[in-house]
Design a protein around this motif. Structure first.
Motif, PDB file in Angstrom:
ATOM      1  N   ALA A  69       9.316 -16.476  20.510  1.00 24.73           N
ATOM      2  CA  ALA A  69       8.379 -15.845  19.582  1.00 24.73           C
ATOM      3  C   ALA A  69       8.941 -15.849  18.163  1.00 24.73           C
ATOM      4  CB  ALA A  69       8.079 -14.419  20.027  1.00 24.73           C
ATOM      5  N   VAL A  70       8.029 -15.661  17.201  1.00 22.86           N
ATOM      6  CA  VAL A  70       8.409 -15.675  15.787  1.00 22.86           C
ATOM      7  C   VAL A  70       8.091 -14.308  15.181  1.00 22.86           C
ATOM      8  CG1 VAL A  70       8.037 -16.767  13.550  1.00 22.86           C
ATOM      9  CG2 VAL A  70       7.902 -18.145  15.644  1.00 22.86           C
ATOM     10  N   PRO A  71       9.109 -13.466  14.967  1.00 23.07           N
ATOM     11  CA  PRO A  71       8.859 -12.185  14.270  1.00 23.07           C
ATOM     12  C   PRO A  71       8.571 -12.463  12.803  1.00 23.07           C
ATOM     13  CG  PRO A  71      10.906 -12.132  15.568  1.00 23.07           C
ATOM     14  CD  PRO A  71      10.494 -13.567  15.432  1.00 23.07           C
ATOM     15  N   ILE A  72       7.300 -12.597  12.492  1.00 20.95           N
ATOM     16  CA  ILE A  72       6.909 -13.186  11.208  1.00 20.95           C
ATOM     17  C   ILE A  72       6.751 -12.156  10.107  1.00 20.95           C
ATOM     18  CG2 ILE A  72       4.395 -13.064  11.529  1.00 20.95           C
ATOM     19  CD1 ILE A  72       4.322 -15.987  10.467  1.00 20.95           C
ATOM     20  N   ALA A  73       6.557 -10.879  10.460  1.00 20.28           N
ATOM     21  CA  ALA A  73       6.258  -9.887   9.423  1.00 20.28           C
ATOM     22  C   ALA A  73       6.649  -8.500   9.888  1.00 20.28           C
ATOM     23  CB  ALA A  73       4.774  -9.914   9.076  1.00 20.28           C
ATOM     24  N   LYS A  74       6.908  -7.636   8.919  1.00 13.88           N
ATOM     25  CA  LYS A  74       7.077  -6.213   9.185  1.00 13.88           C
ATOM     26  C   LYS A  74       5.742  -5.528   8.888  1.00 13.88           C
ATOM     27  CE  LYS A  74      10.564  -4.894  10.382  1.00 13.88           C
ATOM     28  NZ  LYS A  74      11.862  -4.529   9.795  1.00 13.88           N
ATOM     29  N   THR A  75       5.297  -4.707   9.812  1.00 11.79           N
ATOM     30  CA  THR A  75       4.011  -4.033   9.662  1.00 11.79           C
ATOM     31  C   THR A  75       4.206  -2.616   9.143  1.00 11.79           C
ATOM     32  OG1 THR A  75       4.082  -3.331  11.985  1.00 11.79           O
ATOM     33  CG2 THR A  75       2.938  -5.401  11.479  1.00 11.79           C
ATOM     34  N   THR A  76       3.194  -2.115   8.461  1.00  9.95           N
ATOM     35  CA  THR A  76       3.306  -0.804   7.833  1.00  9.95           C
ATOM     36  C   THR A  76       3.467   0.304   8.866  1.00  9.95           C
ATOM     37  OG1 THR A  76       0.904  -0.501   7.788  1.00  9.95           O
ATOM     38  CG2 THR A  76       1.929  -1.494   5.841  1.00  9.95           C
ATOM     39  N   THR A  77       4.195   1.317   8.457  1.00 15.06           N
ATOM     40  CA  THR A  77       4.377   2.519   9.255  1.00 15.06           C
ATOM     41  C   THR A  77       4.273   3.724   8.336  1.00 15.06           C
ATOM     42  OG1 THR A  77       5.942   3.778  10.640  1.00 15.06           O
ATOM     43  CG2 THR A  77       6.890   2.348   8.977  1.00 15.06           C
ATOM     44  N   THR A  78       3.760   4.813   8.849  1.00 12.22           N
ATOM     45  CA  THR A  78       3.885   6.064   8.109  1.00 12.22           C
ATOM     46  C   THR A  78       5.375   6.349   7.936  1.00 12.22           C
ATOM     47  OG1 THR A  78       3.875   7.357  10.144  1.00 12.22           O
ATOM     48  CG2 THR A  78       1.746   6.921   9.125  1.00 12.22           C
ATOM     49  N   ALA A  79       5.735   7.107   6.930  1.00 12.35           N
ATOM     50  CA  ALA A  79       7.150   7.325   6.626  1.00 12.35           C
ATOM     51  C   ALA A  79       7.874   7.899   7.834  1.00 12.35           C
ATOM     52  CB  ALA A  79       7.290   8.280   5.442  1.00 12.35           C
ATOM     53  N   PHE A  80       8.891   7.158   8.299  1.00 10.84           N
ATOM     54  CA  PHE A  80       9.701   7.543   9.447  1.00 10.84           C
ATOM     55  C   PHE A  80       8.855   7.815  10.688  1.00 10.84           C
ATOM     56  CE2 PHE A  80      12.013   8.772   5.581  1.00 10.84           C
ATOM     57  CZ  PHE A  80      13.095   7.922   5.711  1.00 10.84           C
ATOM     58  N   ALA A  81       7.691   7.160  10.741  1.00 14.85           N
ATOM     59  CA  ALA A  81       6.781   7.251  11.894  1.00 14.85           C
ATOM     60  C   ALA A  81       6.269   8.664  12.121  1.00 14.85           C
ATOM     61  CB  ALA A  81       7.453   6.712  13.156  1.00 14.85           C
ATOM     62  N   PRO A 141       4.905  14.628   1.709  1.00 11.39           N
ATOM     63  CA  PRO A 141       4.651  16.067   1.887  1.00 11.39           C
ATOM     64  C   PRO A 141       4.533  16.543   3.324  1.00 11.39           C
ATOM     65  CG  PRO A 141       2.757  14.934   0.907  1.00 11.39           C
ATOM     66  CD  PRO A 141       3.902  13.986   0.849  1.00 11.39           C
ATOM     67  N   PHE A 142       3.835  15.825   4.192  1.00 11.23           N
ATOM     68  CA  PHE A 142       3.696  16.288   5.572  1.00 11.23           C
ATOM     69  C   PHE A 142       5.046  16.301   6.286  1.00 11.23           C
ATOM     70  CE2 PHE A 142      -0.948  14.616   5.765  1.00 11.23           C
ATOM     71  CZ  PHE A 142      -1.390  15.775   5.143  1.00 11.23           C
ATOM     72  N   LEU A 143       5.811  15.240   6.088  1.00  9.72           N
ATOM     73  CA  LEU A 143       7.112  15.167   6.742  1.00  9.72           C
ATOM     74  C   LEU A 143       8.065  16.209   6.187  1.00  9.72           C
ATOM     75  CD1 LEU A 143       9.101  13.854   8.681  1.00  9.72           C
ATOM     76  CD2 LEU A 143       9.617  12.157   6.900  1.00  9.72           C
ATOM     77  N   ARG A 144       8.072  16.406   4.879  1.00 10.72           N
ATOM     78  CA  ARG A 144       8.963  17.395   4.275  1.00 10.72           C
ATOM     79  C   ARG A 144       8.649  18.793   4.813  1.00 10.72           C
ATOM     80  NH1 ARG A 144       8.210  16.064  -0.673  1.00 10.72           N
ATOM     81  NH2 ARG A 144       6.675  17.653  -1.246  1.00 10.72           N
ATOM     82  N   ALA A 145       7.367  19.141   4.880  1.00 10.28           N
ATOM     83  CA  ALA A 145       6.986  20.456   5.408  1.00 10.28           C
ATOM     84  C   ALA A 145       7.350  20.588   6.887  1.00 10.28           C
ATOM     85  CB  ALA A 145       5.494  20.675   5.217  1.00 10.28           C
ATOM     86  N   HIS A 146       7.166  19.509   7.621  1.00 12.02           N
ATOM     87  CA  HIS A 146       7.528  19.513   9.042  1.00 12.02           C
ATOM     88  C   HIS A 146       9.021  19.769   9.225  1.00 12.02           C
ATOM     89  CE1 HIS A 146       8.113  18.018  13.166  1.00 12.02           C
ATOM     90  NE2 HIS A 146       9.083  17.271  12.657  1.00 12.02           N
ATOM     91  N   LEU A 147       9.849  19.075   8.463  1.00 10.85           N
ATOM     92  CA  LEU A 147      11.294  19.243   8.612  1.00 10.85           C
ATOM     93  C   LEU A 147      11.751  20.607   8.096  1.00 10.85           C
ATOM     94  CD1 LEU A 147      12.502  15.646   7.690  1.00 10.85           C
ATOM     95  CD2 LEU A 147      12.370  16.685   9.966  1.00 10.85           C
ATOM     96  N   ASP A 148      11.091  21.124   7.068  1.00 17.52           N
ATOM     97  CA  ASP A 148      11.399  22.493   6.626  1.00 17.52           C
ATOM     98  C   ASP A 148      11.203  23.469   7.784  1.00 17.52           C
ATOM     99  OD1 ASP A 148      11.967  21.698   4.037  1.00 17.52           O
ATOM    100  OD2 ASP A 148       9.985  22.246   3.240  1.00 17.52           O
ATOM    101  N   MET A 149      10.090  23.347   8.461  1.00 18.89           N
ATOM    102  CA  MET A 149       9.774  24.238   9.577  1.00 18.89           C
ATOM    103  C   MET A 149      10.718  24.021  10.759  1.00 18.89           C
ATOM    104  SD  MET A 149       8.289  23.947  12.806  1.00 18.89           S
ATOM    105  CE  MET A 149       7.457  22.382  12.608  1.00 18.89           C
ATOM    106  N   ALA A 150      11.075  22.775  11.001  1.00 16.25           N
ATOM    107  CA  ALA A 150      11.873  22.445  12.176  1.00 16.25           C
ATOM    108  C   ALA A 150      13.289  23.016  12.128  1.00 16.25           C
ATOM    109  CB  ALA A 150      11.930  20.929  12.342  1.00 16.25           C
TER     110      ALA A 150
END
Length: 416
Positions: free
Chosen positions: A99-111, A296-305
């Protein structure tokens, strides 16, 4: 959509070379990527092996998975231009198969859940879902025949449903997560996106080195589950599930109602504790050194965690372990092959402020069982249903998904 099996059949028949197959993919990317925005980077001059069972198959790699030839940027400016020295084992395995890993696909920040700029090619104006946004959208747009994603809550099954493609979350640990940016080591699972269930079964059988995964399709014994452990679905999703039930039953599947005891509501509620406790540790460096750079969503999540203690985490893990053992016994004694249930609460939400709700996915991720989204034909935005089997029974899940996919297609033609 580009079909992996169709491309391989043409290559094996001699009417298409692997290089020509990859050229078709590159042409599709050039045509659709400007409007879909599913890719982060792509290889301008890919090496195309002429031999191997996946020769000619271009693959999108979610951009939290290490690649030695393309940057791995995690959906975050913190890692702009970051270049790993080695491929993740899953990428190395794909290359070994031709197979040919031809591209990196978008992800939300840190999934996590902060949206990307990727558009849903099958439902303009609606989210493609997340966190594997680019992988689902690229397959849906016909840009790639195969793409890798990951799931910690619902990040394969949900975007597959929203984009109208097949998504597979295999049994936990079937595919290696080494070289994949960790969010929750208890829950993170590699998955696949493809045009059809048969494509996905073929790819997974090869990648995992388990040919038995690609087994003959027969009419399955189905347990129909309307989850009681979370809020109800929207009418459209329930309609798609009923449509799938009717089609499967008419094609010879046996179907009966299926339910789960209260333990699974308790386990469902503990998913967040496990995920949040582990993500606080997995992203401790980013949180400490780049707090204001986090979205913002991830930052708030990690603050709470930060406030979750080890005792709560340990208690949640005990409940999850008990539920996994109980599910194994329930499915063993239930006289069914698979569960048929909802993939998502309804249509993909309008706009791009949200990646949608994973409430119909989180329990199954925690249980570590194989799950497959099968698109349900319709005239509106895509909808899918979810096929689930017991742990280790990936062949059973994919066989039932292929049966359902074929049955729905035949019914659509008959009544189209």
């Amino acid at each position: 959509m580009l079909s992996l099996l169709s491309l391989r059949a043409r290559i094996e028949a001699g009417s298409l070379t692997p290089s020509q197959a990859v050229a078709l993919t590159r042409a599709a990317i050039a045509e659709h990527e400007p409007s879909v925005r599913a890719l982060v980077t792509s290889d301008p001059d890919p090496v195309v092996p002429e031999m191997g069972p996946l020769a000619g198959i271009a693959v999108g790699i979610k951009d939290i998975i290490d690649t030695a030839h393309l940057p791995t940027q995690m959906g975050s400016s913190i890692y702009t231009g970051w270049q790993p020295r080695a491929d993740a084992p899953i990428v190395a395995r794909l290359k070994a198969l031709g197979a040919v890993p031809i591209a990196k696909t978008t992800t939300t920040a840190f999934a996590f859940i902060d949206p990307t700029e990727t558009c849903n090619p099958r439902a303009p104006g609606r989210t493609p879902g997340g966190s594997s946004s680019g992988s689902a959208a690229a397959v849906a747009a016909g840009m790639l025949p195969l793409a890798l994603g990951t799931q910690t809550g619902g990040s394969v099954i949900r975007p597959a449903a929203y984009c109208g493609v097949v998504g597979v979350k295999p049994s936990f640990r079937l595919l290696p997560t080494v070289g994949v940016k960790c969010f929750s080591w208890t829950l993170d699972t590699l998955g696949l996106f493809a045009a059809t269930a048969a494509d996905a079964a073929h790819a997974l059988a090869l990648i995992a080195g388990r040919p038995e995964i690609e087994r003959p399709v027969g009419a399955p014994r189905i347990g129909l589950l309307l989850p009681e452990f979370c809020d109800a679905a929207e009418p459209e999703a329930l309609g798609a599930l009923d449509h799938a039930r009717v089609a499967a039953e008419a094609a010879g599947a046996s179907i009966r109602a299926f339910s789960l005891p209260d333990l699974f509501k308790e386990a469902f509620d503990q998913h967040a504790t496990i995920q949040d406790f582990e993500s606080a540790q997995a992203l401790a460096w980013e949180y400490t050194t780049h707090h204001e750079t986090l979205p913002p969503f991830l930052r708030a999540h990690l603050d709470m965690a930060q406030s979750i203690d080890a005792a709560a985490y340990d208690a949640a893990r005990r409940i999850a372990h008990h539920a996994r053992r109980s599910l194994r016994d329930i499915l063993r004694n239930a006289d069914i092959d698979v569960i048929l249930t909802l993939s998502a609460p309804g249509f993909a939400p309008q706009g791009y402020a949200s990646t949608g709700d994973s409430r119909f996915n989180r329990l199954w991720t925690m249980m570590g069982v194989p799950c497959v989204t099968v698109p349900v034909p319709g005239e509106d935005a895509p909808l899918g249903v979810q096929v689930i089997a017991g742990f280790g029974h990936d062949a059973r899940a994919l066989s039932a998904a292929t049966f359902l996919e074929q049955t729905l297609a035949e019914r659509s033609r008959d009544y189209g």
